[in-house]
Design a protein around this motif. Structure first.
Motif, PDB file in Angstrom:
ATOM      1  N   VAL A  91      13.733 -21.290  60.339  1.00 20.20           N
ATOM      2  CA  VAL A  91      14.402 -20.173  61.004  1.00 20.20           C
ATOM      3  C   VAL A  91      14.416 -20.446  62.497  1.00 20.20           C
ATOM      4  O   VAL A  91      13.358 -20.681  63.104  1.00 20.20           O
ATOM      5  N   PHE A  92      15.594 -20.431  63.090  1.00 18.94           N
ATOM      6  CA  PHE A  92      15.741 -20.502  64.539  1.00 18.94           C
ATOM      7  C   PHE A  92      15.919 -19.062  65.030  1.00 18.94           C
ATOM      8  O   PHE A  92      16.980 -18.457  64.817  1.00 18.94           O
ATOM      9  N   PRO A  93      14.912 -18.468  65.674  1.00 15.56           N
ATOM     10  CA  PRO A  93      14.940 -17.049  66.048  1.00 15.56           C
ATOM     11  C   PRO A  93      15.437 -16.841  67.474  1.00 15.56           C
ATOM     12  O   PRO A  93      14.647 -16.627  68.395  1.00 15.56           O
ATOM     13  N   TRP A  94      16.723 -16.858  67.640  1.00 14.21           N
ATOM     14  CA  TRP A  94      17.306 -16.740  68.982  1.00 14.21           C
ATOM     15  C   TRP A  94      17.533 -15.251  69.306  1.00 14.21           C
ATOM     16  O   TRP A  94      18.666 -14.765  69.367  1.00 14.21           O
ATOM     17  N   PHE A  95      16.425 -14.527  69.505  1.00 13.78           N
ATOM     18  CA  PHE A  95      16.446 -13.066  69.627  1.00 13.78           C
ATOM     19  C   PHE A  95      17.351 -12.543  70.744  1.00 13.78           C
ATOM     20  O   PHE A  95      18.114 -11.604  70.510  1.00 13.78           O
ATOM     21  N   PRO A  96      17.277 -13.077  71.974  1.00 12.21           N
ATOM     22  CA  PRO A  96      18.100 -12.501  73.042  1.00 12.21           C
ATOM     23  C   PRO A  96      19.599 -12.582  72.760  1.00 12.21           C
ATOM     24  O   PRO A  96      20.372 -11.802  73.311  1.00 12.21           O
ATOM     25  N   MET A  97      20.001 -13.515  71.911  1.00 12.02           N
ATOM     26  CA  MET A  97      21.410 -13.686  71.581  1.00 12.02           C
ATOM     27  C   MET A  97      21.794 -12.939  70.300  1.00 12.02           C
ATOM     28  O   MET A  97      22.939 -12.993  69.875  1.00 12.02           O
ATOM     29  N   GLN A  98      20.801 -12.265  69.699  1.00 16.05           N
ATOM     30  CA  GLN A  98      20.992 -11.614  68.408  1.00 16.05           C
ATOM     31  C   GLN A  98      21.534 -12.604  67.377  1.00 16.05           C
ATOM     32  O   GLN A  98      22.479 -12.317  66.637  1.00 16.05           O
ATOM     33  N   ARG A  99      20.923 -13.763  67.341  1.00 20.12           N
ATOM     34  CA  ARG A  99      21.331 -14.798  66.403  1.00 20.12           C
ATOM     35  C   ARG A  99      20.117 -15.400  65.705  1.00 20.12           C
ATOM     36  O   ARG A  99      19.033 -15.482  66.272  1.00 20.12           O
ATOM     37  N   GLN A 100      20.351 -15.791  64.455  1.00 18.63           N
ATOM     38  CA  GLN A 100      19.398 -16.590  63.709  1.00 18.63           C
ATOM     39  C   GLN A 100      20.177 -17.686  62.986  1.00 18.63           C
ATOM     40  O   GLN A 100      21.330 -17.487  62.626  1.00 18.63           O
ATOM     41  N   GLN A 182      24.589 -13.293  62.749  1.00 16.74           N
ATOM     42  CA  GLN A 182      24.967 -12.696  64.034  1.00 16.74           C
ATOM     43  C   GLN A 182      24.722 -11.207  63.982  1.00 16.74           C
ATOM     44  O   GLN A 182      25.259 -10.503  63.118  1.00 16.74           O
ATOM     45  N   GLY A 183      23.910 -10.677  64.897  1.00 14.27           N
ATOM     46  CA  GLY A 183      23.641  -9.252  64.942  1.00 14.27           C
ATOM     47  C   GLY A 183      24.885  -8.453  65.289  1.00 14.27           C
ATOM     48  O   GLY A 183      25.698  -8.867  66.118  1.00 14.27           O
ATOM     49  N   ARG A 184      25.000  -7.288  64.662  1.00 14.09           N
ATOM     50  CA  ARG A 184      26.105  -6.371  64.929  1.00 14.09           C
ATOM     51  C   ARG A 184      25.571  -4.944  64.976  1.00 14.09           C
ATOM     52  O   ARG A 184      24.443  -4.659  64.568  1.00 14.09           O
ATOM     53  N   ALA A 185      26.408  -4.012  65.437  1.00 13.70           N
ATOM     54  CA  ALA A 185      26.005  -2.610  65.529  1.00 13.70           C
ATOM     55  C   ALA A 185      25.797  -2.000  64.142  1.00 13.70           C
ATOM     56  O   ALA A 185      26.374  -2.458  63.148  1.00 13.70           O
ATOM     57  N   SER A 186      24.966  -0.957  64.091  1.00  9.62           N
ATOM     58  CA  SER A 186      24.734  -0.168  62.869  1.00  9.62           C
ATOM     59  C   SER A 186      24.185  -1.008  61.725  1.00  9.62           C
ATOM     60  O   SER A 186      24.397  -0.692  60.554  1.00  9.62           O
ATOM     61  N   ARG A 187      23.531  -2.077  62.065  1.00 12.08           N
ATOM     62  CA  ARG A 187      22.919  -2.974  61.081  1.00 12.08           C
ATOM     63  C   ARG A 187      23.938  -3.655  60.168  1.00 12.08           C
ATOM     64  O   ARG A 187      23.581  -4.260  59.163  1.00 12.08           O
ATOM     65  N   LEU A 188      25.189  -3.618  60.519  1.00  6.44           N
ATOM     66  CA  LEU A 188      26.213  -4.305  59.722  1.00  6.44           C
ATOM     67  C   LEU A 188      26.403  -5.716  60.289  1.00  6.44           C
ATOM     68  O   LEU A 188      27.463  -6.072  60.816  1.00  6.44           O
ATOM     69  N   HIS A 189      25.341  -6.490  60.169  1.00  2.88           N
ATOM     70  CA  HIS A 189      25.325  -7.822  60.754  1.00  2.88           C
ATOM     71  C   HIS A 189      26.241  -8.773  59.977  1.00  2.88           C
ATOM     72  O   HIS A 189      26.581  -8.524  58.818  1.00  2.88           O
TER      73      HIS A 189
END
Length: 209
Positions: A91-100, A182-189
């Motif tokens: 797992v590459f946890p690129w938190f500030p970019m809301q990416r994994q 890719q992170g998205r709003a309302s948990r609809l990633h």
């Protein structure tokens, strides 16, 4: 947490590169440019022969269409587990970019020449540490480790380059799946996964968040 990487467009199938390697190239370049402190840091998950899992952070040292490479002591906990059960997750946890980026696959050793070439590129202190540390084993105190380091430094005082220990080397994760999250709003990633099929070709699938 929001970032410019979590725009409304998110991640669509049309945005993806033709293969996972090219897509990882794009996202890894973004992580380096962001900049993240250690974009090559990844969580390596392994399990022993009984299926009991463990995880730790290791550093990615290279990748290509064959897979992702890291180096370790083969007598460490992860090394022993991978000998007993040669499958892993990354797992590459690129938190500030809301990416994994999430990877699963079989693990195989790299050839010895690749191990020796990488080991020769390491700082001398790291080379000595690889010889001095009985990784993952119980030791009585810090002084024991420091004495091991002094003994190894004396042993290799006139040796340059220091050879890689026989119990130390590279491992390559051969991916069966590579998922871009890719992170998205309302948990609809957005979750788009490259998956190797039994027939050989890769397919791209969208997963529910």
């Amino acid at each position: 947490m929001r970032s410019e990487y979590a725009e409304e467009k998110g991640l669509s199938s049309a945005d993806l590169a033709a293969d996972w390697t090219a897509q990882f190239d794009r996202w890894f370049a973004d992580a380096v440019a962001y900049p993240l402190p250690e974009p090559n840091a990844m969580v390596l998950g392994t399990a022993d022969a009984d299926g009991r899992p463990s995880g730790r952070i290791v550093l990615l040292k290279g990748y290509d269409p064959d897979g992702f490479v890291f180096f370790t002591n083969h007598t460490s906990r992860k090394g022993r587990q991978l000998q007993a059960n040669p499958y892993a997750s990354l797992v590459f946890p690129w938190f500030p970019m809301q990416r994994q980026v999430n990877v699963t696959g079989r693990v195989v050793p790299v050839d010895r020449a690749e191990t020796e070439a990488y080991f020769a590129s390491r700082p001398r202190g790291s080379q000595l540490g690889a010889w001095a540390s009985p990784q993952s084993q119980v030791i009585p105190d810090r002084a024991t480790l420091e004495e091991n380091q002094r003994a190894v430094a004396e042993r290799f005082a006139d040796v340059d380059p220091i050879p890689a220990p026989p119990h130390w080397g590279g491992l390559r994760v051969l991916p069966d799946t590579v998922e871009f999250w890719q992170g998205r709003a309302s948990r609809l990633h957005d979750r788009l996964r490259y998956r190797r099929t039994d027939e050989g070709p890769w397919v791209v699938e969208r997963l529910a968040p």
